[in-house]
Enzyme design. Structure first.
Site, mmCIF file in Angstrom:
data_model
loop_
_atom_site.group_PDB
_atom_site.id
_atom_site.type_symbol
_atom_site.label_atom_id
_atom_site.label_comp_id
_atom_site.label_asym_id
_atom_site.label_seq_id
_atom_site.Cartn_x
_atom_site.Cartn_y
_atom_site.Cartn_z
ATOM 1 N N ARG A 52 49.277 36.736 57.468
ATOM 2 C CA ARG A 52 50.158 36.679 58.641
ATOM 3 C C ARG A 52 49.408 37.087 59.906
ATOM 4 O O ARG A 52 49.574 36.485 60.968
ATOM 5 C CB ARG A 52 51.393 37.565 58.422
ATOM 6 N N ARG A 105 39.243 33.991 78.068
ATOM 7 C CA ARG A 105 37.829 33.579 77.924
ATOM 8 C C ARG A 105 36.880 34.651 78.445
ATOM 9 O O ARG A 105 35.690 34.634 78.161
ATOM 10 C CB ARG A 105 37.576 32.255 78.667
ATOM 11 N N LYS A 151 53.303 38.277 65.265
ATOM 12 C CA LYS A 151 53.392 39.744 65.329
ATOM 13 C C LYS A 151 52.363 40.204 66.362
ATOM 14 O O LYS A 151 51.241 40.590 66.039
ATOM 15 C CB LYS A 151 53.147 40.343 63.940
ATOM 16 N N GLU A 184 67.640 39.399 64.018
ATOM 17 C CA GLU A 184 67.099 40.503 63.216
ATOM 18 C C GLU A 184 67.308 41.800 63.994
ATOM 19 O O GLU A 184 67.888 41.797 65.074
ATOM 20 C CB GLU A 184 65.611 40.274 62.930
HETATM 21 N N1 PXG Z 1 61.116 42.126 62.156
HETATM 22 C C1 PXG Z 1 60.304 42.673 63.062
HETATM 23 C C2 PXG Z 1 60.510 42.377 64.493
HETATM 24 C C3 PXG Z 1 59.269 43.499 62.643
HETATM 25 O O1 PXG Z 1 58.446 44.059 63.537
HETATM 26 C C4 PXG Z 1 60.002 43.181 60.353
HETATM 27 C C5 PXG Z 1 60.989 42.354 60.836
HETATM 28 C C6 PXG Z 1 59.851 43.371 58.881
HETATM 29 O O2 PXG Z 1 58.691 42.701 58.415
HETATM 30 P P1 PXG Z 1 57.883 43.196 57.137
HETATM 31 O O3 PXG Z 1 56.796 42.186 56.995
HETATM 32 O O4 PXG Z 1 57.392 44.577 57.419
HETATM 33 O O5 PXG Z 1 58.829 43.161 55.994
HETATM 34 C C7 PXG Z 1 59.118 43.779 61.267
HETATM 35 C C8 PXG Z 1 58.039 44.669 60.768
HETATM 36 C C9 PXG Z 1 56.448 50.068 62.998
HETATM 37 C C10 PXG Z 1 56.613 49.046 61.986
HETATM 38 O O6 PXG Z 1 55.376 50.655 63.019
HETATM 39 C C11 PXG Z 1 57.127 47.811 62.291
HETATM 40 C C12 PXG Z 1 57.243 46.868 61.306
HETATM 41 C C13 PXG Z 1 56.892 47.152 60.029
HETATM 42 C C14 PXG Z 1 56.382 48.392 59.742
HETATM 43 C C15 PXG Z 1 56.262 49.353 60.722
HETATM 44 O O7 PXG Z 1 57.365 50.289 63.766
HETATM 45 N N2 PXG Z 1 57.736 45.684 61.672
#
Ligand code: PXG
Length: 294
Positions: A52, A105, A151, A184
């Site tokens: 990802r 760049r 991300k 979400e």
């Molecule tokens: N939506 C968003 C916007 C995220 O940032 C998820 C869903 C869940 O994705 P995963 O792949 O983790 O199942 C995320 C994940 C943090 C932190 O440090 C943020 C995430 C995951 C772990 C820690 O705040 N975001």
């Protein structure tokens, strides 16, 4: 022993781990990141997180100066250097050092750092009682502006939503998209359960395709639930039997209340609890072993 941070190929002391003020990751939020977890020496879904990361970087035309295998080894090496078995891993790739113009760049080399630390667990009460949520005024980024599937280091959309949820005195905020469909939460994906059906929004409404989301969908299908990706509105959440959130840090968290409506019985539901048990079974046996890899 002080924490060691991986920075551009070297393990350095936490006090020495610094990024330039000319790094476009800081100046423009130009970069990508991942949040990964290890459970008792097993890094959960390492390859999926790295894939990802590279996919987000590809769309941003951000070249990562390591292969995916080298990146996986760097994660493992950092965990080993810190003697961590249960850890939270933050992998960050920035555009690198450039000048004061936004042109990428001008940044010849991406910066890479990996922070591994003890995991800060969510309060147990969240899991016992369930979260209280509100829908927030800020809408999720439009996929053709900044696609939530990337991300990136620009998390202001999520941060504004988090501030709004905090101001409302609740645990989390639900973001709708510009059409009013549920996307979400600020750092977790959302699911609802109705009868034998489990529903979560499809990526095109504007979500991060969570790795926990994907794991839970597979688990639920194995347990013979009918799992659907579908667009839905707040009404579907209010009238669901159960609602839960998924994310690497949070894992699976029940939701008890949304916008002052009680969800189901207002406490963690049986499907949420069952999926949570199955999820923990998986994290305890599956993953890249820290001692063996490299
Ligand atoms: N939506 C968003 C916007 C995220 O940032 C998820 C869903 C869940 O994705 P995963 O792949 O983790 O199942 C995320 C994940 C943090 C932190 O440090 C943020 C995430 C995951 C772990 C820690 O705040 N975001």
């Amino acid at each position: 022993m002080s924490l060691k941070i991986y920075m551009d190929g070297k393990l350095v002391d936490k006090s020495e781990a610094r990024v330039s003020v000319f790094d476009h990751g800081l100046l423009y939020g130009d970069g990508v990141f991942e949040g990964i977890r290890s459970y008792d020496g097993l890094v959960f879904k390492l390859r999926e997180h790295i894939d990802r990361l590279y996919e987000s970087a590809h769309t941003l035309m951000l070249e990562i100066p390591l292969s995916r295998d080298e990146m996986a080894r760097a994660v493992i090496e950092t965990l080993k250097a810190n003697g961590l078995k249960d850890a939270y891993i933050r992998l960050v790739v920035t555009r690198g050092v450039g000048d004061l113009g936004l042109d990428p760049r001008k940044c010849p080399k991406a910066g890479i750092f990996i922070i591994t630390d003890k995991i800060a667990l969510y309060p147990k009460a969240y899991y016992d009682k369930g979260l209280t949520l509100v829908t927030v005024p800020t809408v999720r980024n439009h996929p053709e502006a900044l696609n939530p599937q990337l991300k990136t280091l620009n998390y202001l959309n999520n941060i504004l939503a988090k501030i709004e949820a905090t101001n409302a005195g609740v645990d989390e905020g639900i973001l709708l998209n510009a059409q009013g469909y549920v996307t979400e939460c600020t750092g977790e994906n959302i699911f609802y359960v109705k009868g034998k059906e489990i529903v979560t929004p499809p990526p095109y409404v504007g979500i991060l395709k969570g790795i926990t989301r994907d794991t839970v969908m597979r688990l639920a299908r194995r347990l013979e639930f009918a799992v659907r990706e579908d667009i839905f509105t707040r009404h579907d959440l209010y009238t669901a039997d159960e609602v839960f959130l998924t994310g690497t840090a949070a894992e699976i968290v029940p939701v008890a209340n949304i916008d002052n409506r009680m969800i189901g019985a207002g406490k963690p539901g049986k499907t949420t609890l069952r999926l949570s048990r199955e999820f923990h079974k998986l994290t305890s046996k599956e993953g890249v072993r820290i001692t063996h890899a490299v």
